[in-house]
Write a protein that holds these residues in place. Structure first.
Motif, PDB file in Angstrom:
ATOM      1  N   LEU A 120      24.436 -15.878 -33.508  1.00 45.52           N
ATOM      2  CA  LEU A 120      23.568 -16.506 -34.504  1.00 45.52           C
ATOM      3  C   LEU A 120      23.668 -15.793 -35.848  1.00 45.52           C
ATOM      4  CD1 LEU A 120      20.408 -17.136 -32.320  1.00 45.52           C
ATOM      5  CD2 LEU A 120      21.783 -18.915 -33.443  1.00 45.52           C
ATOM      6  N   LEU A 121      23.742 -14.482 -35.826  1.00 48.46           N
ATOM      7  CA  LEU A 121      23.710 -13.691 -37.057  1.00 48.46           C
ATOM      8  C   LEU A 121      25.077 -13.441 -37.696  1.00 48.46           C
ATOM      9  CD1 LEU A 121      21.029 -11.063 -36.039  1.00 48.46           C
ATOM     10  CD2 LEU A 121      20.886 -12.645 -37.978  1.00 48.46           C
ATOM     11  N   VAL A 122      26.147 -13.679 -36.993  1.00 47.91           N
ATOM     12  CA  VAL A 122      27.457 -13.286 -37.493  1.00 47.91           C
ATOM     13  C   VAL A 122      27.830 -13.986 -38.800  1.00 47.91           C
ATOM     14  CG1 VAL A 122      28.877 -14.922 -36.151  1.00 47.91           C
ATOM     15  CG2 VAL A 122      29.805 -12.677 -36.784  1.00 47.91           C
ATOM     16  N   ASN A 123      27.436 -15.228 -38.996  1.00 43.39           N
ATOM     17  CA  ASN A 123      27.800 -15.953 -40.212  1.00 43.39           C
ATOM     18  C   ASN A 123      26.658 -16.144 -41.187  1.00 43.39           C
ATOM     19  OD1 ASN A 123      30.550 -16.396 -39.558  1.00 43.39           O
ATOM     20  ND2 ASN A 123      29.905 -17.969 -38.124  1.00 43.39           N
ATOM     21  N   THR A 124      25.451 -16.188 -40.696  1.00 36.79           N
ATOM     22  CA  THR A 124      24.298 -16.436 -41.550  1.00 36.79           C
ATOM     23  C   THR A 124      23.024 -15.986 -40.842  1.00 36.79           C
ATOM     24  OG1 THR A 124      23.055 -18.133 -42.779  1.00 36.79           O
ATOM     25  CG2 THR A 124      24.077 -18.829 -40.713  1.00 36.79           C
ATOM     26  N   PRO A 125      22.060 -15.478 -41.570  1.00 34.28           N
ATOM     27  CA  PRO A 125      20.796 -15.102 -40.948  1.00 34.28           C
ATOM     28  C   PRO A 125      19.850 -16.290 -40.728  1.00 34.28           C
ATOM     29  CG  PRO A 125      20.802 -14.471 -43.244  1.00 34.28           C
ATOM     30  CD  PRO A 125      22.157 -15.023 -42.950  1.00 34.28           C
ATOM     31  N   ASP A 149      15.802 -18.350 -48.412  1.00 36.84           N
ATOM     32  CA  ASP A 149      16.487 -17.284 -49.138  1.00 36.84           C
ATOM     33  C   ASP A 149      15.778 -15.942 -48.944  1.00 36.84           C
ATOM     34  OD1 ASP A 149      18.786 -16.794 -50.826  1.00 36.84           O
ATOM     35  OD2 ASP A 149      17.352 -16.265 -52.392  1.00 36.84           O
ATOM     36  N   ILE A 150      14.462 -15.966 -48.953  1.00 38.23           N
ATOM     37  CA  ILE A 150      13.681 -14.746 -48.703  1.00 38.23           C
ATOM     38  C   ILE A 150      13.985 -14.209 -47.305  1.00 38.23           C
ATOM     39  CG2 ILE A 150      11.322 -13.909 -48.275  1.00 38.23           C
ATOM     40  CD1 ILE A 150      10.460 -15.780 -50.641  1.00 38.23           C
ATOM     41  N   MET A 151      14.026 -15.097 -46.309  1.00 38.03           N
ATOM     42  CA  MET A 151      14.315 -14.661 -44.938  1.00 38.03           C
ATOM     43  C   MET A 151      15.723 -14.080 -44.834  1.00 38.03           C
ATOM     44  SD  MET A 151      11.504 -15.045 -43.596  1.00 38.03           S
ATOM     45  CE  MET A 151      10.041 -15.820 -44.246  1.00 38.03           C
ATOM     46  N   ALA A 152      16.681 -14.694 -45.514  1.00 39.04           N
ATOM     47  CA  ALA A 152      18.057 -14.176 -45.494  1.00 39.04           C
ATOM     48  C   ALA A 152      18.125 -12.790 -46.129  1.00 39.04           C
ATOM     49  CB  ALA A 152      18.990 -15.142 -46.211  1.00 39.04           C
ATOM     50  N   ASP A 153      17.465 -12.631 -47.256  1.00 43.94           N
ATOM     51  CA  ASP A 153      17.463 -11.320 -47.920  1.00 43.94           C
ATOM     52  C   ASP A 153      16.857 -10.244 -47.026  1.00 43.94           C
ATOM     53  OD1 ASP A 153      18.675 -12.340 -50.165  1.00 43.94           O
ATOM     54  OD2 ASP A 153      16.818 -12.470 -51.332  1.00 43.94           O
ATOM     55  N   HIS A 154      15.787 -10.574 -46.346  1.00 49.47           N
ATOM     56  CA  HIS A 154      15.132  -9.573 -45.504  1.00 49.47           C
ATOM     57  C   HIS A 154      15.876  -9.339 -44.189  1.00 49.47           C
ATOM     58  CE1 HIS A 154      12.010  -8.421 -48.195  1.00 49.47           C
ATOM     59  NE2 HIS A 154      11.883  -9.685 -48.533  1.00 49.47           N
ATOM     60  N   SER A 155      16.642 -10.307 -43.755  1.00 49.29           N
ATOM     61  CA  SER A 155      17.509 -10.077 -42.600  1.00 49.29           C
ATOM     62  C   SER A 155      18.557  -9.020 -42.948  1.00 49.29           C
ATOM     63  CB  SER A 155      18.189 -11.377 -42.178  1.00 49.29           C
ATOM     64  OG  SER A 155      19.089 -11.136 -41.117  1.00 49.29           O
ATOM     65  N   ARG A 156      19.110  -9.134 -44.142  1.00 47.84           N
ATOM     66  CA  ARG A 156      20.094  -8.138 -44.590  1.00 47.84           C
ATOM     67  C   ARG A 156      19.438  -6.764 -44.729  1.00 47.84           C
ATOM     68  NH1 ARG A 156      22.394 -10.887 -48.317  1.00 47.84           N
ATOM     69  NH2 ARG A 156      20.810 -10.502 -49.898  1.00 47.84           N
ATOM     70  N   VAL A 170      21.999 -19.247 -48.766  1.00 53.47           N
ATOM     71  CA  VAL A 170      20.894 -18.287 -48.868  1.00 53.47           C
ATOM     72  C   VAL A 170      21.463 -16.887 -48.722  1.00 53.47           C
ATOM     73  CG1 VAL A 170      19.096 -19.859 -48.073  1.00 53.47           C
ATOM     74  CG2 VAL A 170      20.364 -18.531 -46.402  1.00 53.47           C
ATOM     75  N   GLY A 171      20.996 -15.981 -49.570  1.00 50.59           N
ATOM     76  CA  GLY A 171      21.514 -14.619 -49.496  1.00 50.59           C
ATOM     77  C   GLY A 171      23.031 -14.586 -49.586  1.00 50.59           C
ATOM     78  N   ALA A 172      23.619 -15.501 -50.344  1.00 48.82           N
ATOM     79  CA  ALA A 172      25.067 -15.631 -50.523  1.00 48.82           C
ATOM     80  C   ALA A 172      25.779 -16.032 -49.230  1.00 48.82           C
ATOM     81  CB  ALA A 172      25.675 -14.360 -51.096  1.00 48.82           C
ATOM     82  N   ALA A 173      25.045 -16.608 -48.285  1.00 44.82           N
ATOM     83  CA  ALA A 173      25.640 -17.085 -47.035  1.00 44.82           C
ATOM     84  C   ALA A 173      25.176 -18.526 -46.805  1.00 44.82           C
ATOM     85  CB  ALA A 173      25.210 -16.212 -45.857  1.00 44.82           C
ATOM     86  N   PRO A 174      26.012 -19.342 -46.182  1.00 48.29           N
ATOM     87  CA  PRO A 174      25.603 -20.725 -45.950  1.00 48.29           C
ATOM     88  C   PRO A 174      24.511 -20.813 -44.887  1.00 48.29           C
ATOM     89  CG  PRO A 174      27.657 -20.275 -44.816  1.00 48.29           C
ATOM     90  CD  PRO A 174      27.335 -19.051 -45.645  1.00 48.29           C
TER      91      PRO A 174
END
Length: 186
Positions: free
Chosen positions: A18-23, A126-133, A158-162
């Motif tokens: 699930l996380l390998v390509n996008t959060p 986008d917020i969730m993606a940033d915080h996953s990183r 989101v977070g520069a990931a699709p």
């Protein structure tokens, strides 16, 4: 500490996949989402499910996410405050039990919110993606699973990931009412 052990074969680790390509991962069929969250729970993930079917305003989002993640009373109920509180969630100050393998935030019926508040719906992801990183920097796993009743919904990266569909429903043909997606292929 790495979020995943680089010396382990992750072919059957659904969280890794699930996380390998996008959060942030999209789901259409509730049963595929249910199989995914059952696997995560069985592997000691904290799964927080938030129903967005009645969200017609940003206030609805903020009310429910504040409750689900035990935000403090001073939560400002706006997107900047959500970003700030998610920083505390990643630090495991509240909303995320430190003893868990990771945290999966699950938004169901998110297409309703996206139709009413498209800008906010995009920013939340986008917020969730940033915080996953950010979580990964501390060896923690944070993912956002988004269920939509619209099989054609799309979001900007989101977070520069699709924002991608799960592997069982990745093909458009798998998101038609008469198609089948096997849960073990998510």
């Amino acid at each position: 500490m790495a979020a995943f052990d680089p010396d382990v074969d992750h072919n059957h680790d659904h969280a890794f996949r699930l996380l390998v390509n996008t959060p942030v991962t999209l789901f259409w069929r509730p049963e595929v989402l249910d199989e995914t969250t059952a696997w995560l729970r069985a592997h000691a993930y904290q799964v927080i499910r938030i129903n967005a079917s009645h969200w017609s305003t940003e206030d609805d989002l903020h009310r429910d996410i504040a409750t689900a993640l035990s935000f403090p009373d001073y939560y400002g109920r706006n997107l900047d405050a959500l970003n700030d509180c998610m920083r505390d969630v990643v630090s495991q100050d509240y909303g995320w039990a430190p003893s868990t393998t990771g945290l999966a935030l699950v938004f169901t019926d998110y297409d309703t919110f996206a139709a009413h508040c498209p800008r906010a719906a995009q920013f939340v992801l986008d917020i969730m993606a940033d915080h996953s990183r950010r979580a990964a920097l501390f060896g923690r796993r944070l993912m956002c699973l988004v269920q939509s009743n619209d099989p054609h919904i799309r979001f900007a990266p989101v977070g520069a990931a699709p924002v991608s569909w799960n592997t069982a429903e990745w093909l458009d043909s798998k998101r038609r009412p008469n198609s089948s997606a096997t849960p073990e292929s998510f």
